[in-house]
Design a protein around this motif. Sequence first.
Motif, mmCIF file in Angstrom:
data_model
loop_
_atom_site.group_PDB
_atom_site.id
_atom_site.type_symbol
_atom_site.label_atom_id
_atom_site.label_comp_id
_atom_site.label_asym_id
_atom_site.label_seq_id
_atom_site.Cartn_x
_atom_site.Cartn_y
_atom_site.Cartn_z
ATOM 1 N N ALA A 88 2.949 4.733 2.882
ATOM 2 C CA ALA A 88 4.315 5.250 2.963
ATOM 3 C C ALA A 88 4.371 6.713 2.556
ATOM 4 O O ALA A 88 5.086 7.519 3.168
ATOM 5 C CB ALA A 88 5.235 4.412 2.072
ATOM 6 N N LEU A 89 3.609 7.092 1.547
ATOM 7 C CA LEU A 89 3.584 8.491 1.105
ATOM 8 C C LEU A 89 2.937 9.391 2.151
ATOM 9 O O LEU A 89 3.386 10.524 2.375
ATOM 10 C CB LEU A 89 2.841 8.597 -0.226
ATOM 11 N N HIS A 90 1.883 8.901 2.787
ATOM 12 C CA HIS A 90 1.260 9.682 3.867
ATOM 13 C C HIS A 90 2.239 9.871 5.028
ATOM 14 O O HIS A 90 2.314 10.960 5.612
ATOM 15 C CB HIS A 90 -0.010 8.989 4.359
ATOM 16 N N ARG B 247 0.855 -1.191 0.000
ATOM 17 C CA ARG B 247 0.000 0.000 0.000
ATOM 18 C C ARG B 247 0.885 1.234 0.000
ATOM 19 O O ARG B 247 1.150 1.832 1.054
ATOM 20 C CB ARG B 247 -0.923 -0.009 1.221
ATOM 21 N N PRO B 248 1.346 1.647 -1.172
ATOM 22 C CA PRO B 248 2.278 2.787 -1.230
ATOM 23 C C PRO B 248 1.690 4.083 -0.696
ATOM 24 O O PRO B 248 2.443 4.978 -0.288
ATOM 25 C CB PRO B 248 2.593 2.894 -2.729
ATOM 26 N N HIS C 224 -3.288 7.591 -5.139
ATOM 27 C CA HIS C 224 -3.472 6.171 -4.810
ATOM 28 C C HIS C 224 -4.797 5.941 -4.083
ATOM 29 O O HIS C 224 -5.539 4.995 -4.396
ATOM 30 C CB HIS C 224 -2.311 5.679 -3.947
ATOM 31 N N ASP C 225 -5.090 6.809 -3.109
ATOM 32 C CA ASP C 225 -6.327 6.650 -2.349
ATOM 33 C C ASP C 225 -7.556 6.863 -3.230
ATOM 34 O O ASP C 225 -8.583 6.192 -3.066
ATOM 35 C CB ASP C 225 -6.357 7.629 -1.176
ATOM 36 N N PHE C 226 -7.447 7.809 -4.154
ATOM 37 C CA PHE C 226 -8.562 8.091 -5.065
ATOM 38 C C PHE C 226 -8.893 6.865 -5.912
ATOM 39 O O PHE C 226 -10.075 6.484 -6.047
ATOM 40 C CB PHE C 226 -8.194 9.275 -5.952
#
Length: 363
Positions: free
Chosen positions: A255-257, A251-252, A311-313
């Motif tokens: 990591a970005l968050h 779940r990249p 990614h979340d979108f």
Amino acid sequence: MRQVSFAHPSLCLNFLSPLHRFLPSLPPTIRDVDVLPLFRERFILTGYRPTGLPWRCYALSLFQIHNETLNVWSHLLAAICVALRFMVFTILRGGGVLGFRLQDPEGQGFSVDISSLPLVLYALSAVTYLSCSAAAHLLQSHSELAHYSLFFLDYVGVAIYQYGCALALCLYSSGTTWRQSMVGEVFLPAAALLAWLSCTTCCYAKLHFRRQYPLHRKLCQLIPMGVAYLLDISPVAQRLATHSWTSWTSRPALALHFLQVVLFLLSAFFFSCAVPERFSPGRFDIIGHSHQLFHILLSLCTLAQQEALFHDFLWRRPAMVREFGEEHLMLACASFSCLVLCCAMTALAMRQQVQAQLMKEQR
């Protein structure tokens, strides 16, 4: 100490010489003692632009070296990167990401894709705050009224971005447990109120506290913004707390968050502390002072957050309308316009107070 000149580099003289007749002559930068206290920054001794020049001089100073150059370019380039990256994402992912989508081959015209509108508003809010910040730092030296007005605009941009983040994180990045909690129930109204409060207190602090600024001026800015950030980031914090580190590889977005949270906390540190210039006044006037580091880190934070939201979108989009309801999504997006209007009215009211105050001082 040697002054930093506005003069063009020698390698560019041959190219720029035909333009000299059309461009204004830009004077060298000056020291802090040669400008009003309003325009001074603590521990920054040189690189100030004179006040009272024509507006085009400050616009052209975008290409000159002074103590605001890096502040301007860091956010200007970030705004361009945000816009371009959003356009690339839109093209690669096909129609619908901009809030509209083509109907089936037998249909005509466009239909609204409500699930993508919060992402559009987020990108718009990011470009707005970065552009307003760049404009404020580029043009603020023109006059006292311009200084106040442009930084009020900067605070409006920050409030808009705060709510744009809150809207996107609530709808794309939140989990079911968080949405059913008490915080999730009141999240958007509270986020809107805190964004407006942040704008109002920053404008108030700018208007009513004079240099050298007291400590409670900084607290007046930091406390509402800090509370707003803690609320806005709560959907992400809940996800980070309930997922193991090993799951981040699949779940990249997580990591970005996490990266954007770290970058924001670092930027907040440099915003609140005059480091490193307090340890060597004058050495970091042009490159390396705290506000420049704040700008760079915040720009990187925004870019990381945008990637996480992409990614979340894609993860949340198929079920958004079913989970939230079309009416709820429309009202959430409409509230963005209401916040923009409230913040703009607040800034205009503060600007009128500045005009009245400056006229009183000139009598």
